[in-house]
Each structure stands twice: as C-alpha cells, then as structure tokens.
Design an enzyme around this catalytic site. Structure first.
Site, PDB file in Angstrom:
ATOM      1  N   GLY C  14      29.098  38.225  40.283  1.00  0.00           N
ATOM      2  CA  GLY C  14      29.467  36.820  40.420  1.00  0.00           C
ATOM      3  C   GLY C  14      30.617  36.390  39.525  1.00  0.00           C
ATOM      4  N   THR C  35      45.962  40.864  41.356  1.00  0.00           N
ATOM      5  CA  THR C  35      46.523  42.175  41.015  1.00  0.00           C
ATOM      6  C   THR C  35      46.371  43.156  42.183  1.00  0.00           C
ATOM      7  OG1 THR C  35      44.451  42.804  39.962  1.00  0.00           O
ATOM      8  CG2 THR C  35      46.155  41.891  38.540  1.00  0.00           C
ATOM      9  N   ALA C  36      45.659  42.729  43.244  1.00  0.00           N
ATOM     10  CA  ALA C  36      45.526  43.572  44.443  1.00  0.00           C
ATOM     11  C   ALA C  36      46.762  43.442  45.305  1.00  0.00           C
ATOM     12  CB  ALA C  36      44.291  43.161  45.246  1.00  0.00           C
ATOM     13  N   HIS C  50      40.533  35.512  51.678  1.00  0.00           N
ATOM     14  CA  HIS C  50      40.256  35.012  50.325  1.00  0.00           C
ATOM     15  C   HIS C  50      41.104  33.773  50.019  1.00  0.00           C
ATOM     16  CE1 HIS C  50      37.446  37.901  48.706  1.00  0.00           C
ATOM     17  NE2 HIS C  50      38.170  38.903  49.136  1.00  0.00           N
ATOM     18  N   ARG C  54      39.584  30.049  49.130  1.00  0.00           N
ATOM     19  CA  ARG C  54      39.838  29.304  47.891  1.00  0.00           C
ATOM     20  C   ARG C  54      40.379  27.908  48.164  1.00  0.00           C
ATOM     21  NH1 ARG C  54      41.422  34.447  45.999  1.00  0.00           N
ATOM     22  NH2 ARG C  54      43.586  34.010  46.510  1.00  0.00           N
TER      23      ARG C  54
END
Lengths: 168, 168, 168
Positions: C14, C35-36, C50, C54
């Site tokens: 989490g 950083t991906a 993602h 967000r």
C-alpha cells in the site's frame, strides 16, 4: 546484570552499524564476537578490512560455534557485539549440532552476563515460501531462534533503512 | 460490536502464539477456525498435534474456503481465531474462486460480528521479486487481501520475533 | 526548505496509495515523477491507466535515470512524488551508471529542494538469501540506497498493510 539487546532487520538494513554504535555507547573498548570464519584468502581479506574499519576501540574474537564460551570468557571485559546470530545458526546446522539446545544455552548464558551484549540477527521470513526445502528449514530455524533470543533479551529493535524501531 | 484484530508478520515470527494469547484474553472458551485442510495422514497427525497442544479451552472448526460461513455460524459463541488468511487465499486461488470478491465479503462480515475475531496473516512481499510468475501473482494477491482486511480491522499488529508492534 | 519523506515497505503493502495521499496533503496540484519507462504497448497502456486513475490533480513526468534533473526542474512547482527509488536503482544498474554516486547526488539534491518530495521505495532484504548472484547484488544495492536516502530524508515510514509506521 549486563543489558542484552537484539537488533533484527533485513539484509543491508543497517543493522551492523547501528549495533556497533549502540555497543560503544555501552562502554569502550568493546569486544566484537564474529561468528564468520575465514575459509579462504578472499574471506580473510574481507574480515581484515572489517577489523581495520572498526578501528582500535574494538578487540575481535571469532566464535563460529562456541558463542556461549566466547561470552563467558569475555564477561567483565566490556560490552560485546555478536555479529551475527543467523550465521551462527547456519554454522550449527552445518556442523549438525542441535540448534534448539544451543539456542536455549545461549538464552541462559545471556541472562547470566554482567557486561552488556548486543546481538545482530536477520529477518529472513518476509518473502514468499522458498521452493528449496533446505531454505524452508533454515528459515523456520532462524525465526525460532530469533524468538528464543528475543524472549531472553532486555530490548529488541527492528532496523529499517538504518533506523531502529522498538519492538520490545 | 465484536473487536477485530489482524496479526501480520513473517514466517516463524511468533504470530500464531501471539494470536492465541490475544484471543483467550478476549474470552474463554475460544473457537479456532483453521483454514488448513488435512489431505493425507501426515497432515492429519500434524493438525491433531496442534489441537492437542492448544488444549480444552479451544474448539476447532475447519474452513478452507467458507470463512464467511464459519464466522457467521460461530458468532455469539466466543472469540474466534482465524489461522490463517494467507492459506485461505491460496485455497481460493487453487479452487479458482474470485478472491477479491471473497476478500470484500470477508471484510463486510467482519464488520457485522458481535463476538471478537483475531486473524493471522503473513508478510510475503519483503523479499526480492520472485522469478516464478505464479509466486509473483500470489505475492500481489496476498498483499492486496492484507490491505483489504487491515482496512476493515479495528487493530493491526506486526509481529517481530514474538512481539507485537502496533500498526493501526 | 521542502520537507522530504521516504515511504518504504514490501511489495503490495500500500506504499504508493499512502504516498499519493501524503503528497496531496503537502499541496495541490502535485507532480508525479515516474521512474518506470514504457518499453512496449502493454506497458504504455498500464501507465496511461495509472495517470487516468490519479486524475487531474497530478502532472506526470518520467525520469528513468535523471531523477536529480527532474527534481531540480520541478522545484517550486508543488510537491513531488517519486515512484519509485528501487526501479530507479534497477535502471541505473542496467545502464551501468555508478549508483552509489547517483545516490549521493540524489541525497544532496533532496536537501536543497524548496518544495516537498515524497519518495517510495521497497524493502527487498526480508527473505532468505537469493540463490541468484545478480539478485543478491541488487538486494545489497537496494538496501544501501535506502539507507543513504533515509539518512537524508526528514521522515521515514514503513508501510504495512496500507498503514504507516514511523521509522524516523
């Protein structure tokens, strides 16, 4: 009575440096009880580098199996740092010594010390179940001996990223 | 409302003994809800040994899949100890049951209990990324279900070397 | 001075959701420093999902290697969330960049920020010693960089089942 402190944590979590600092706070000079043994020249060089890094405030003794003897002999001479319990367990298992008995004897010895003892150990049970049966057996033994020594210790700390969290 | 407590920790960190102690403090006799199933004679013998060790203060029921049913049936009869959530998840995945749905149903059931529930689970995400894809999938699911049940629980404790650290 | 917070924890503990919540408490809108890197269409789709989850309170920038540059460029524009340090380390090692030097540079940059920075990292040293030598090397590096950044951070939290435990 000499205070006993157990420092546990994952690999490279900063346990050893934290334990060195705590030991020197308990008295100087201090005695470093190494459970690692030099089996070849490379290992000898690494151990020598560690001895030199720790500096003149430390005297180093080696106890791959007879940790109880090393504690009894050095009692009254200053605080001791045992690094580490997990490697000691591994040495015992490799030598086919009854490790639960040895753990009980260590716990009894700890309670009888007049000088302080700081012991470093490892958390090894936080990953998925290992596929290798020997690894599972070692993981179970490491957890059991951590519980045994934690029960005997006055304080237990979990080291995370170099900082201690109070467990007991 | 019955209090719900989640005890998490690594393998052999002393979670089950801690959970047994906490459950008996919440009332006696207590009900042990085992998610392990005896598939052979060796397993039967191990389970019988555990039942005998826990002694007469415990009644043991088995719920490899229907944990919700076991909680509903036993509510009002004393505190329950569920040992363990991780094995329950493994049983669900093996039976190809939708585990996120089952986790939601368990969380809802927990909030509706009138007797206390202590649940043991495992930290399995603290090692390096497993090479095995199935192990990675299980690790992700175990972490997700721990978060889901922790959110529903009144208390969460991390067990380290036999001692609890308060998380929630 | 911008506050810096390190959030560590196991896989699926989490950490990211906790870090997102903490970052938005420090100011809105916020900057997500990923950083991906997307190497294929599947990864691109996951990253896009993602970003969409967000929502509009976040601006996303990508920094697989030049994390120092991304922090310097975004300073003064709102709180930053770096997700995650462990993947950044993996990218550095893969690119054969000197990661201890890069870690030192990141620590120095952190101390000079005027806007807050929240950094997510992983505990990877809590399992048994990996059989794979590369995995052991990565595990050691990850622990070392966690210690380096924890020493520079104002706060360190260990995330367990979605809840933070204060480390520093």
């Amino acid at each position: 009575m000499g205070k006993s402190i157990l420092i546990t944590g994952g690999a490279r979590s900063g346990k050893s440096l934290l334990a060195e600092r705590l030991t020197l706070e308990l008295g100087r000079p201090a005695i470093y009880i190494a459970t690692a043994e030099a089996h070849d020249a490379e290992m000898e060089a690494r151990i020598a580098a560690h001895v030199s890094r720790r500096g003149p405030e430390w005297r180093t003794v080696t106890a791959p199996l007879d940790l109880v003897g090393a504690l009894e002999e050095s009692d009254g001479q200053g605080p001791r740092l045992v690094d580490c319990l997990t490697l000691w367990l591994s040495n015992l298992m490799h030598a086919e010594i009854d490790w639960p008995d040895a753990g009980d004897a260590l716990a009894t010895t700890l309670s009888a010390q007049t000088s302080p003892v700081v012991i470093v150990t490892n958390e090894v049970g936080g990953g998925i179940v290992p596929e290798n049966a020997l690894a599972r057996r070692f993981r179970d033994a490491a957890g059991a001996i951590n519980q045994r020594i934690a029960a005997a210790a006055d304080e237990v700390h979990l080291c995370v990223a170099g900082y201690p969290m109070r467990v007991k």
